[in-house]
Write an enzyme that holds these catalytic residues in place. Structure first.
Site, mmCIF file in Angstrom:
data_model
loop_
_atom_site.group_PDB
_atom_site.id
_atom_site.type_symbol
_atom_site.label_atom_id
_atom_site.label_comp_id
_atom_site.label_asym_id
_atom_site.label_seq_id
_atom_site.Cartn_x
_atom_site.Cartn_y
_atom_site.Cartn_z
ATOM 1 N N ARG A 1 0.850 -1.181 0.000
ATOM 2 C CA ARG A 1 0.000 0.000 0.000
ATOM 3 C C ARG A 1 0.891 1.239 0.000
ATOM 4 N NH1 ARG A 1 -2.953 -3.366 -1.127
ATOM 5 N NH2 ARG A 1 -5.057 -3.849 -0.386
ATOM 6 N N GLU B 1 -5.817 6.070 -6.425
ATOM 7 C CA GLU B 1 -5.971 5.212 -7.593
ATOM 8 C C GLU B 1 -7.389 5.336 -8.131
ATOM 9 O OE1 GLU B 1 -4.859 1.240 -6.464
ATOM 10 O OE2 GLU B 1 -2.832 1.823 -5.856
ATOM 11 N N HIS C 1 -1.434 -1.404 -10.014
ATOM 12 C CA HIS C 1 -2.037 -2.241 -8.972
ATOM 13 C C HIS C 1 -2.477 -3.595 -9.526
ATOM 14 C CE1 HIS C 1 -4.076 -1.883 -4.775
ATOM 15 N NE2 HIS C 1 -3.586 -3.100 -4.986
#
Length: 327
Positions: A236, A265, A285
């Site tokens: 993260r 994001e 991601h």
């Protein structure tokens, strides 16, 4: 039940075997990403169940208060994107499997891919070759170097195993209880956080984002890293102090970074700082984005819906909601 699934970018879920678990339900799937509350409220106004793709969309009180029919949110893993108190107040159950002990091969494999890509300068060489240039730099081998695993959980342990297979030394820094596990698995523990950052050639972050780990990696930590070192973050972005990584890369410690996660994001602005650094390999991601991982994760998510429909909700995060409204 009326089930809404949001953020299924590639319309993948209906192609999975586990999707049959939703047979008999009225399922609506949204493939684009929307964060606008008005748009989401209109789309989801009839939903009784909301299925989430991890943390792609923020589910906060202003939205929840406009979804009067919503009774269940079903997802997997952590839930910093969800207003749990608002869910409880409004009578919405949050079911989210925390998959204790389950390995996460997809995330570990991506981590290792980023390490190899970065150390061998593969993305840069590919881009140069496509631009009509031959070799443009010299990479580094992994054998004999030290991989630092910061957070020895289910993903970090798998990555450590890959490092062992590649002939790397592994150094671990983590909570005392997980350090014990790392030692039992035959890995070395760093004597201190300072020594950990100073000694490792590659450092990979593998921690959950909780209040205790938010901004746990600081500018001072980066300043101790070797100018040849690589920092990898597939966990993260807020584990790192805001702005610290970008500044550290400009200062040359560490010399490289590989990131799969960002503060906000999705990242759709090509001017983002990290995307414009030659010493950064960045991916959008992708840690959990494989068909195999989707089958595993959404089987659990759909099982949570089945359990709720049967009157026995499972993996309930806000257990107080099961007590009913306060008198």
């Amino acid at each position: 039940m009326k089930i809404s699934i949001i953020d299924d970018y590639f319309d993948t879920l209906r192609t999975l075997s586990c999707f049959r678990k939703l047979d008999g339900h009225d399922v609506t799937i949204w493939n684009d990403h929307v964060q606008d509350v008005d748009t989401l409220a209109k789309r989801l106004r009839d939903a009784e169940v909301l299925v989430l793709f991890r943390e792609r969309t923020q589910i906060r009180a202003p939205l929840l208060e406009r979804l009067p029919k919503l009774k269940l949110i079903s997802q997997r893993s952590v839930y910093p994107h969800i207003d749990v108190d608002a869910c409880t107040r409004l009578g919405v159950i949050l079911s989210s499997s925390q998959h204790p002990g389950a390995p996460c091969t997809a995330a570990a494999e991506l981590t290792w891919a980023l390490i190899l890509d970065s150390m061998r300068l593969i993305p840069q060489h590919v881009a140069a070759l496509k631009a009509g240039k031959w070799q443009i730099g010299i990479g580094s081998t992994l054998r004999g170097k030290t991989l630092g695993i910061y957070g020895y959980g289910r993903i970090g342990a798998v990555v450590a195993g890959y490092a062992r297979a590649f002939g790397m030394n592994v150094l671990v820094w983590a909570r005392p209880d997980t350090l014990v596990k790392a030692l039992a698995d035959g890995y070395a523990a760093a004597p201190s956080k300072e020594a950990f950052f100073a000694e490792c050639d590659v450092i990979s972050l593998h921690m959950r984002l909780v209040p205790a780990t938010r901004h746990i990696v600081t500018a001072a930590d980066f300043a101790r890293m070797k100018p040849t070192a690589l920092l990898v973050n597939t966990s993260r972005a807020p584990l790192i102090e805001p702005g610290a990584l970008e500044k550290a890369l400009r200062l040359g410690r560490p010399g490289m970074a590989a990131v799969d996660v960002f503060e906000e994001e999705p990242v759709v602005d090509p001017r983002h700082q990290l995307l414009n650094m030659d010493n950064v390999v960045a991916t959008p991601h992708l840690g959990y984005v494989t068909r195999d991982e989707y089958e595993l994760q959404f089987a659990e998510i759909f099982d949570q819906i089945t359990a709720y429909a049967a009157g026995a909700p499972m993996n309930v995060i806000n257990a107080d909601v099961l007590k009913g409204p306060k008198p």
